[in-house]
Design an enzyme around this catalytic site. Sequence first.
Site, PDB file in Angstrom:
ATOM      1  N   GLU A   1     -31.465  -9.995 -21.353  1.00 57.83           N
ATOM      2  CA  GLU A   1     -30.095  -9.768 -21.828  1.00 57.83           C
ATOM      3  C   GLU A   1     -29.334 -11.083 -21.720  1.00 57.83           C
ATOM      4  O   GLU A   1     -29.076 -11.574 -20.620  1.00 57.83           O
ATOM      5  CB  GLU A   1     -29.417  -8.690 -20.993  1.00 57.83           C
ATOM      6  CG  GLU A   1     -28.015  -8.340 -21.451  1.00 57.83           C
ATOM      7  CD  GLU A   1     -27.371  -7.320 -20.529  1.00 57.83           C
ATOM      8  OE1 GLU A   1     -26.246  -7.591 -20.046  1.00 57.83           O
ATOM      9  OE2 GLU A   1     -27.990  -6.269 -20.274  1.00 57.83           O
TER      10      GLU A   1
ATOM     11  N   CYS B   1     -20.766 -11.082 -21.571  1.00 56.24           N
ATOM     12  CA  CYS B   1     -21.692 -11.449 -22.648  1.00 56.24           C
ATOM     13  C   CYS B   1     -21.279 -10.909 -24.016  1.00 56.24           C
ATOM     14  O   CYS B   1     -21.745 -11.402 -25.039  1.00 56.24           O
ATOM     15  CB  CYS B   1     -23.114 -11.017 -22.302  1.00 56.24           C
ATOM     16  SG  CYS B   1     -23.317  -9.243 -22.089  1.00 56.24           S
TER      17      CYS B   1
END
Length: 458
Positions: free
Chosen positions: A232, A266
């Site tokens: 990720e 993110c």
Amino acid sequence: MHEVVNPFDLSPVGSVPTHDWDAVDAALTKAQALFRDRSQWKKPHERAAILHWAMEIMRERRDHLAMQVAAEGGKPLIDARVEVDRAINGMELCIHEIGALKGTEIPMGLTAAGDGRLAWTTREPIGVVVAVSAFNHPLNLIVHQVAPAVATGCPVIVKPAADTPLSCFEFVSILHEAGLEPDWAQAVQPPRDVSEKMVSDPRVAFFSFIGSAGVGWSLRSKLAPGTRCALEHGGVAPVIVDPSGNLDLAVPSLTKGGFYHSGQVCVSVQRVFAHSSIVDDLASRMADAASKLKVGNAIHEDTECGPLIRPKEVDRVAKWIDEARDGGAKVLCGGEKLSDTTYAPTVLLNPSPEATISRNEVFGPAVCIYSYDDVDAAIAQANSLDVAFQAAVFTNDLSSAMHTYRNIDASAVMVNDHTAFRTDWMPFAGLRTSGHGVGGIPYTCHEMTIEKMIVIKG
């Protein structure tokens, strides 16, 4: 010992032990021995009981855990409490998934060759899990990586970010307090070369990574044959705001999505493409909202934007914004360092598409707004980078929402909400260089198991 500091004033807040290769090797040996001895595998009800008791301990320590998240990671207390609540809910999701891990019947009479047989599958733990985590959600990310391993019966070794290890070590300690034997879940803090050796060890069955793309893809290339992984990374999240968009809804949502945790998320809002008929109004209102955000020490109740994780990140963000300003961007608010550890929430209007901040994840308190006349050109610009994660569109036109959904590169598109929206049970996946595999607790539990089939003839 590894010392941990508050990123706002750099004052010490705690420490964790450091680990050399001998210590990490011993941890891997213990974890592998547990997995290889099936008599030691924990039954589903035992795993559920441990996670349930750990969840109750976390509830009792909610205020302490939130303060620790704020102190070590710089996330404002108002948001740190939300993180702890999400982590507690994540434990409940893991308990639920224990009952959802099941196989299926495989029909065997479809051809003559399959006649006279019964077949079905069950799910078993994949093996030793090694997790490497990021700093920006120091408790909830650990729960996402470690608790599914416990739920599925995998021994797990976790290395937290060097900046924020306290929450991780405490969570692992809570699991032990709840009845999980120490060798089933181990926290380590080795240097980078030892971490790399740990990740690439052939005893690792599954590697979970949350962090920068450069590090993640590099580690993936070094995995032992057979090691599965989930990565990720980050994105440069795009948002389309069309002429029908409700700015009373969009402005507070985009402000939260762009400046939550000072942009260190993110899927943080970074690139907002607004139609030329509304761009000035949107930009002005966003700048007004951003300029009112209180910047300070995250452990204070009134702080809305905390520090960046390290002083060098403040310098990097300042350099990118100065470059954009020199390239013609209009700085509507912010645009300056407030201290060595903080940067003012910044709104930029029409930076060059070639500016560094237009092409790379800023991971700081800056939102770029671009004017467009042709929505397809805006979507093309949004799709022009090598990253793709979550995106958003603000509109009151269903056809416009569907057009953006179908054409923008993203694994999830939010309609009339910011790009950083997430629940912990939904799929969460970076595309292209933004990641590999699918996060979200149910999906992680699935990836940490194998489907094993039995075929009975008779």
